[in-house]
Design an enzyme around this catalytic site. Structure first.
Site, PDB file in Angstrom:
ATOM      1  N   HIS A 288       0.918  -1.094   0.072  1.00  0.00           N
ATOM      2  CA  HIS A 288       0.107  -0.110  -0.104  1.00  0.00           C
ATOM      3  C   HIS A 288       0.967   1.216  -0.095  1.00  0.00           C
ATOM      4  O   HIS A 288       1.818   1.453   0.852  1.00  0.00           O
ATOM      5  CB  HIS A 288      -0.664   0.083   1.137  1.00  0.00           C
ATOM      6  CG  HIS A 288      -1.816   1.006   1.358  1.00  0.00           C
ATOM      7  ND1 HIS A 288      -3.279   0.895   0.782  1.00  0.00           N
ATOM      8  CD2 HIS A 288      -1.782   2.383   1.737  1.00  0.00           C
ATOM      9  CE1 HIS A 288      -3.869   2.012   1.052  1.00  0.00           C
ATOM     10  NE2 HIS A 288      -3.071   2.815   1.862  1.00  0.00           N
ATOM     11  N   HIS A 331      -0.609   2.056  11.713  1.00  0.00           N
ATOM     12  CA  HIS A 331       0.518   3.132  11.769  1.00  0.00           C
ATOM     13  C   HIS A 331       0.508   4.177  12.814  1.00  0.00           C
ATOM     14  O   HIS A 331      -0.440   4.358  13.369  1.00  0.00           O
ATOM     15  CB  HIS A 331       0.854   3.681  10.418  1.00  0.00           C
ATOM     16  CG  HIS A 331       0.027   4.572  10.058  1.00  0.00           C
ATOM     17  ND1 HIS A 331      -1.064   4.185   9.558  1.00  0.00           N
ATOM     18  CD2 HIS A 331       0.116   6.037   9.791  1.00  0.00           C
ATOM     19  CE1 HIS A 331      -1.819   5.482   8.961  1.00  0.00           C
ATOM     20  NE2 HIS A 331      -0.834   6.554   9.227  1.00  0.00           N
ATOM     21  N   GLU A 337      -3.140  13.754  11.757  1.00  0.00           N
ATOM     22  CA  GLU A 337      -4.029  13.484  10.578  1.00  0.00           C
ATOM     23  C   GLU A 337      -5.530  14.007  10.976  1.00  0.00           C
ATOM     24  O   GLU A 337      -6.010  13.189  11.780  1.00  0.00           O
ATOM     25  CB  GLU A 337      -4.006  12.222  10.230  1.00  0.00           C
ATOM     26  CG  GLU A 337      -2.564  11.665   9.804  1.00  0.00           C
ATOM     27  CD  GLU A 337      -2.405  10.104   9.291  1.00  0.00           C
ATOM     28  OE1 GLU A 337      -3.482   9.647   9.277  1.00  0.00           O
ATOM     29  OE2 GLU A 337      -1.297   9.895   9.091  1.00  0.00           O
ATOM     30  N   HIS A 361      -6.408  11.708  14.367  1.00  0.00           N
ATOM     31  CA  HIS A 361      -5.335  10.496  14.714  1.00  0.00           C
ATOM     32  C   HIS A 361      -4.102  11.707  14.828  1.00  0.00           C
ATOM     33  O   HIS A 361      -3.386  12.221  13.862  1.00  0.00           O
ATOM     34  CB  HIS A 361      -5.291   9.461  13.990  1.00  0.00           C
ATOM     35  CG  HIS A 361      -6.460   8.928  13.446  1.00  0.00           C
ATOM     36  ND1 HIS A 361      -6.744   8.478  12.329  1.00  0.00           N
ATOM     37  CD2 HIS A 361      -7.247   8.477  14.516  1.00  0.00           C
ATOM     38  CE1 HIS A 361      -8.120   7.942  12.493  1.00  0.00           C
ATOM     39  NE2 HIS A 361      -8.279   7.740  13.761  1.00  0.00           N
ATOM     40  N   HIS A 367      -3.423   3.983  14.686  1.00  0.00           N
ATOM     41  CA  HIS A 367      -4.665   3.942  14.017  1.00  0.00           C
ATOM     42  C   HIS A 367      -4.260   3.206  12.764  1.00  0.00           C
ATOM     43  O   HIS A 367      -3.474   2.639  12.440  1.00  0.00           O
ATOM     44  CB  HIS A 367      -5.180   5.383  13.575  1.00  0.00           C
ATOM     45  CG  HIS A 367      -4.148   6.324  12.831  1.00  0.00           C
ATOM     46  ND1 HIS A 367      -3.203   6.892  13.432  1.00  0.00           N
ATOM     47  CD2 HIS A 367      -4.097   6.325  11.583  1.00  0.00           C
ATOM     48  CE1 HIS A 367      -2.471   7.651  12.638  1.00  0.00           C
ATOM     49  NE2 HIS A 367      -2.971   7.279  11.387  1.00  0.00           N
TER      50      HIS A 367
END
Length: 431
Positions: A288, A331, A337, A361, A367
């Protein structure tokens, strides 16, 4: 493009436009007399001495100069707040909110602003404010400007027309608009109710991110950014001008519309962008990719590669990664964020994160996918998959994002947010 509106194109271009022929002086900016007996006025959003590549300014040719206005007096800030947020301690807790409801009583854009979080310092010209706007009526006889930062509009519900000193922008969900610091404007509703998000950028004006090894094309393209053509209001009467200045609201009486610019030239004007024009880059092998590849706009800080704020989107796209857990991985991040959802479902949070909702977060707060998403993605058949009917976004910042007292204690907060990870199972079997 909305056929009722005309636009100029090209991000950061030196543009010129006039609503009356010959209103724009040729060969100089401040002649002794301007045609139509207009006044010349310079408007700067960077210091005079900023490097040419970074320097932003306009010349306005207007019916009256901006100094023609009354004295300011304080106005109730309502639920509007400005960094630094000190009214409550900032917890490391992962946070999520339901949408802010549309008010029952008549409410315009100014009165419907709710601050959810902020960081940095507006006075120190760093960081951001994060607001929600909710409204059910147009601004009538009122105009607004923000001296603390530029405003990035992210509509989620309903269409708007932004009437600005430079002209008109029509925006709807799926589009964004940016109004530079200090530009006066009013907000007209073309739908009965509107809701959206605002990033108030105290720092360096938003710019396009570098493409790096991607090369000359991809991500955002300059040609897709649209600027208004000159459109002036020659109105006299009893109007109100509201200013956000040094963290507070002020008002003054003004006897005419301040949107009286007949012509302008420069590179610091409001603009809009259709997020559907973002050219998504993605992995075609494995793993990803980091969300930074979805950055639409960025406000750089003093550290190269570390943003004051990045505006990142998660639009419809193909997912084809092989032997890969496709949703965002678990992560922890030095960047903080703040996310919102414009429509559809976000792939890492299929429940509880709804259009108009938000999550935060913060720096080093863990999260990732909820338990059900992890189970499904870990066992899915990895055929090419098209992510459709989804549009989420993120304001990502190098500074810790502090929620307001209202955000922490208000009815929108989901106090059970952490429960979405409680079903994560232990699978470890040892050697």
């Amino acid at each position: 493009m909305n056929t009722e509106f005309q636009y100029l194109t090209g991000f950061g271009n030196e543009l010129e436009t006039e609503a009356l022929p010959g209103a724009l002086p040729i060969g100089q900016f401040s002649p002794q007399k301007v045609k139509y007996d207009l006044y010349a006025e310079q408007y700067n959003t960077t210091a005079f001495t900023a490097p040419r590549a970074d320097n932003r300014r306009n010349w306005f040719y207007r019916i009256r100069p901006s100094v023609v206005q009354g004295d300011y007096e304080p106005l109730d800030n309502g639920l509007l707040r400005t960094a630094p947020i000190t009214e409550v301690p900032t917890p490391p807790t992962m946070l999520r909110w339901n949408p802010v409801a549309i008010p029952n009583k008549p409410t315009d854009f100014i009165d419907g602003l709710v601050t959810m979080a902020a960081n940095g310092s507006a006075n120190g010209q760093s960081g951001i404010g994060i607001h929600v706007y909710v409204a059910n009526k147009s601004m009538q006889g009122r105009y607004f400007y923000n001296a603390d930062g530029e405003l990035l509009f992210v509509p989620q519900l309903g269409r708007l027309i932004l009437h600005t000193e430079c002209g008109k922008l029509a925006i709807k969900p799926g589009e964004i608009a940016v109004i530079p610091r200090g530009i006066k404007f009013s907000v007209e509703l073309t739908d009965s109710e509107v809701r959206g998000y605002i990033c108030e950028n105290y720092g360096h004006p938003l710019v396009l991110p570098e493409r790096g090894p991607v090369g000359a094309n991809g991500y955002t393209n300059q040609r897709d950014f649209q600027y208004p053509v000159a459109a002036f209001e020659d109105l006299e009467g009893n109007f109100e001008l509201v200013a956000k200045f040094n963290g507070n609201l002020f008002r003054c009486d003004i006897g005419h519309s301040p949107l009286d610019v007949v012509a302008w030239t420069g590179n610091s004007a409001p603009y809009k962008y259709d997020l559907a024009r973002f050219n998504v880059m993605n992995t075609v092998s494995f793993d990803h990719p980091d969300p930074s590849i979805f950055t639409v706009l960025t406000s750089p800080s003093g550290t190269p590669g570390v943003a004051n704020v990045d505006f990142v989107i998660f639009p419809p796209r193909w997912m084809v990664a092989e032997n890969t857990f496709r949703p965002p991985y678990y992560h922890r991040n030095i960047m903080s964020e703040f996310m919102g959802l414009i429509h559809g479902v976000y792939d890492a949070k299929e429940h509880g994160f709804v259009p108009g909702g938000m999550s935060l977060h913060n720096c080093m707060s863990p999260h990732g996918p909820e338990a059900e998403v992890f189970e499904k993605a870990s066992n899915a058949e990895l055929a090419p998959q098209r992510y459709e009917n989804t549009l989420a976004f993120m304001f990502e910042s190098r500074y810790v994002i502090s929620p307001t007292k209202y955000a922490l204690e208000g009815k929108e907060r989901q106090t059970n947010y952490a429960d979405c990870w409680k079903g994560i199972k232990k699978y470890f079997k040892g050697a």
